[in-house]
Every structure is written in structure tokens, then in C-alpha cells.
Design a protein around this motif. Structure first.
Motif: not given
Ligand SMILES: [Zn+2]
Length: 216
Positions: A34-35, A37-38, A42
Motif C-alpha cells: 500500500a505504501r 503504491r502511494e 505521487r
């Protein structure tokens, strides 16, 4: 993570079109998908990464058309950056510029190509930072990244990128308060970079008659 991936891109360690697999990045950086993907989302907003549904994230691969757009935008923006910088120059800013030129020169003389290519991009971002306009700085960051990707894609056989002598000439003109001269040197510099790349035509539009005719 974003900073390390960005450095790898700016040093041409990660090349345009390289797949950035979520699982592998999560394991390398010891973090969650998840991190990852974040961070990739960005970086996609900053034009550094391209996201494709089903296929995932890749280091951005600018087309020739995009590359030409980038140089056109730089020719519009950077003389303005230089002009603004001449107006707000002070000793502290001059020391930072000179320190940067010194780093570039040292990297080039020691044959450190990765540092050389990264530092030459950072020179242009530093000018925008010192000019003190946050919108210009943001644009310059993005344009500098796209230029860096363009250079790794379209560099011709001769290894040119930014010439530290031209950077030095820009700084000398800025230090002397010669705005017009600094703007002109910057324009010539951008033309040199663009001229060192093969951006004339897509390879599928090659001049078959000439290329094959020469072999008859
Ligand atoms: Zn340059």
C-alpha cells in the motif's frame, strides 16, 4: 523510497521503461505494498513514473513529441528564471552556485558519469530555487526529470549532456548582473542539449531509400 528511486532515475541507474514491481519494491524497502503504491502514485504525478492499469508502474518513457515540448517549455521558462535571479542575487546565493559548479567539475574530472548527469540536472533546479518562485521551481523540477529521461532515451553516440563550462558562463554573467547575456547563454545551452539528442523523427519514419541505397 521516493528520494532513492528519484536519485536512481536521475543518475541513469534506472532507465526509462523499467518496470517498478510493487512486491519487489515493498521487499527492498521493507514496507507494505500500500505504501509502495502511494509513493508510485505521487511519482506519477511528478511525471517520473507511468502507471498502466493491469500492468503496473514503469519509469516514465517520454515520446519524441513530449521531449520537444519539454525543450520548448524550458526555452520559455529558464531565461525568466535567470532574469529573476539576476534581480535577487546576493552573496549567499552566489556561494551556493559556485559550490555547485565546483561539485560538477569534480564529478566530471573524476569520470563519475552518474554524479555528473545528476548534478547537471540539479544545477537548473538550483537556479529556479534561488530565483525564489515556488511555481517556477516546481515546473523546473518536473522539466529537469523529463529532460534526464529524454537524454537516456535519445542521446546520440556522442556523450553530451550539460557542459559545466556553459553552466559556469551562466553563473559568471549572473554574477556580473548581465541579465540579457545570461539569458542568451542559457538559450544556447538548451539548444546544445537538444541538438545532442536524436529527436528529428521516429525510427519508423526512417529514410529507407537513403539508408538502403547507400548499401547498394
Ligand atoms: Zn545544463
Amino acid at each position: 523510497m521516493a528520494a532513492r528511486i528519484a536519485t536512481a532515475i536521475h543518475e541513469h541507474r534506472l532507465l526509462p521503461g523499467t518496470k517498478l514491481g510493487e512486491d519487489r519494491l515493498a521487499s527492498i524497502f521493507n514496507t507494505s505494498r500500500a505504501r509502495v503504491r502511494e509513493v508510485l502514485a505521487r511519482m506519477a504525478r511528478d511525471q517520473m513514473v507511468e502507471l498502466f492499469p493491469q500492468r503496473g508502474a514503469f519509469v516514465a518513457k517520454p515520446s519524441i513529441e513530449q521531449a520537444l515540448d519539454v525543450f520548448e517549455a524550458r526555452r520559455l521558462i529558464e531565461p525568466g528564471v535567470v532574469q529573476r535571479l539576476v534581480r535577487c542575487m546576493d552573496n549567499a546565493k552566489m556561494r551556493r552556485l559556485q559550490a555547485h559548479i565546483k561539485l560538477e567539475r569534480e564529478a566530471r574530472e573524476s569520470g563519475d558519469k552518474r554524479a555528473t548527469v545528476r548534478l547537471s540536472g540539479e544545477f537548473h533546479v538550483l537556479l529556479a530555487e534561488l530565483a525564489g518562485n515556488s511555481a517556477l521551481l516546481r515546473s523546473m523540477r518536473e522539466l529537469s526529470t523529463l529532460t534526464c529521461l529524454t537524454i537516456s532515451l535519445y542521446e546520440s553516440a556522442v556523450n553530451t549532456c550539460c557542459l559545466v563550462d556553459e553552466h559556469e558562463a551562466v553563473v559568471t554573467a549572473i554574477a556580473a548582473g548581465k541579465s540579457e547575456e545570461a539569458e542568451q547563454i542559457m538559450l544556447n545551452h538548451l539548444n546544445h542539449i537538444q541538438g545532442s539528442l536524436r529527436l528529428e523523427a521516429d525510427s519508423d519514419e526512417a529514410d529507407l531509400e537513403q539508408i538502403l541505397g547507400d548499401l547498394l
